[in-house]
Design an enzyme around this catalytic site. Structure first.
Site, PDB file in Angstrom:
ATOM      1  N   ASP A  17      -1.563  11.069   6.040  1.00  0.00           N
ATOM      2  CA  ASP A  17      -2.296  10.287   5.039  1.00  0.00           C
ATOM      3  C   ASP A  17      -3.508  11.059   4.523  1.00  0.00           C
ATOM      4  O   ASP A  17      -4.125  11.842   5.261  1.00  0.00           O
ATOM      5  CB  ASP A  17      -2.751   8.965   5.665  1.00  0.00           C
ATOM      6  CG  ASP A  17      -3.198   7.954   4.625  1.00  0.00           C
ATOM      7  OD1 ASP A  17      -2.844   8.119   3.438  1.00  0.00           O
ATOM      8  OD2 ASP A  17      -3.899   7.002   4.997  1.00  0.00           O
ATOM      9  N   ASN A  65       6.599   3.425  -1.319  1.00  0.00           N
ATOM     10  CA  ASN A  65       6.093   4.451  -2.232  1.00  0.00           C
ATOM     11  C   ASN A  65       6.874   4.535  -3.548  1.00  0.00           C
ATOM     12  O   ASN A  65       6.410   5.151  -4.515  1.00  0.00           O
ATOM     13  CB  ASN A  65       6.104   5.834  -1.571  1.00  0.00           C
ATOM     14  CG  ASN A  65       5.045   5.998  -0.504  1.00  0.00           C
ATOM     15  OD1 ASN A  65       5.178   6.825   0.394  1.00  0.00           O
ATOM     16  ND2 ASN A  65       3.985   5.201  -0.576  1.00  0.00           N
TER      17      ASN A  65
END
Length: 241
Positions: A17, A65
């Site tokens: 991340d 996503n």
């Protein structure tokens, strides 16, 4: 390096991340951060093989996503293709595997994934697993559908595990999340039931060998109980000595 080589986690899972925020803080497009993230993958893969890690699972692209802007998704898919051209697998004797709903990926990406899996199938120093178009709820739902389709009557933890996409490897010993967020984000929910969790503020593009060693050292300083009391663990350790 402070981590002990005789107590290296056999399976490390990472939520990579912070790519987008890393790029934004530098006045760049998010895709620039993803490109830098590929370099971090190369560093960490090489170091994990050197340390003796047997499985490295990387959360690359979640099913959620797909809701991102089309240009960012296109850039990510392009990066998947170019990163798979890398010699890192053969240089480090690393086997490549992919888990996830790959049917949603572009045809050229699916083909490249298959080719890379086949090309590296005999490598045996470490297995790198890329979670691509993956989410844990999707995985568990698919496992249930398979069991219903097969007419499985005796549903056990072992039966479920065998129907998960990760059935070829052990559960993670250590889960690392970079980027400062303190959540799991629908990643390996079944598999990390007793994994050690490690969160750090470092954005993924800046995550290097020293940061990896720090995470492993944290793991090594913990006592894994698997639901047992401290006394029970100590008694079992004594019997094994």
């Amino acid at each position: 390096m402070n981590c002990e080589l005789n107590n290296i986690p056999q399976h490390i899972a990472i939520i990579m991340d912070g790519n987008g925020r890393w790029a934004t803080e530098r006045g760049k497009e998010r895709s620039y951060g993803h490109q830098a993230g590929v370099e971090a993958v190369r560093r960490i893969t090489s170091e994990c093989t050197r340390l003796g890690v047997k499985y490295l699972t990387l959360y690359t692209f979640s099913t959620e996503n797909w809701g991102r802007p089309a240009d960012e998704i296109a850039a990510l898919m392009g990066l998947v293709l170019t990163s798979l051209e890398d010699e890192i697998f053969m240089k480090n004797n690393v086997r490549f595997r992919v888990i996830g709903d790959t049917k949603r990926l572009p045809d050229n990406v699916q083909q490249k994934l298959r080719e890379t899996e086949e090309h590296t199938a005999k490598n045996d120093t470490m297995t790198m697993v890329v979670a691509l178009s993956y989410s844990s709820r999707w995985e568990i739902t698919e496992a249930v559908k398979q069991m219903v389709g097969e007419g499985v009557k005796d549903i056990t933890e072992e039966t479920i595990s065998k129907h998960l996409t990760t059935n070829f490897m052990p559960d993670p010993d250590l889960l690392i999340r970079t980027g400062g967020e303190l959540r799991i984000s629908n990643y390996l929910l079944w598999q990390i039931a007793y994994s050690e969790l490690y969160f750090c503020d470092t954005y993924w593009p800046d995550f290097d060998e020293a940061a990896l060693h720090k995470a492993i050292e944290s793991y090594q300083n913990r006592q894994r109980r698997f639901g047992k009391t401290e006394a029970q663990v100590e008694q079992a350790d004594g019997l094994n000595e």
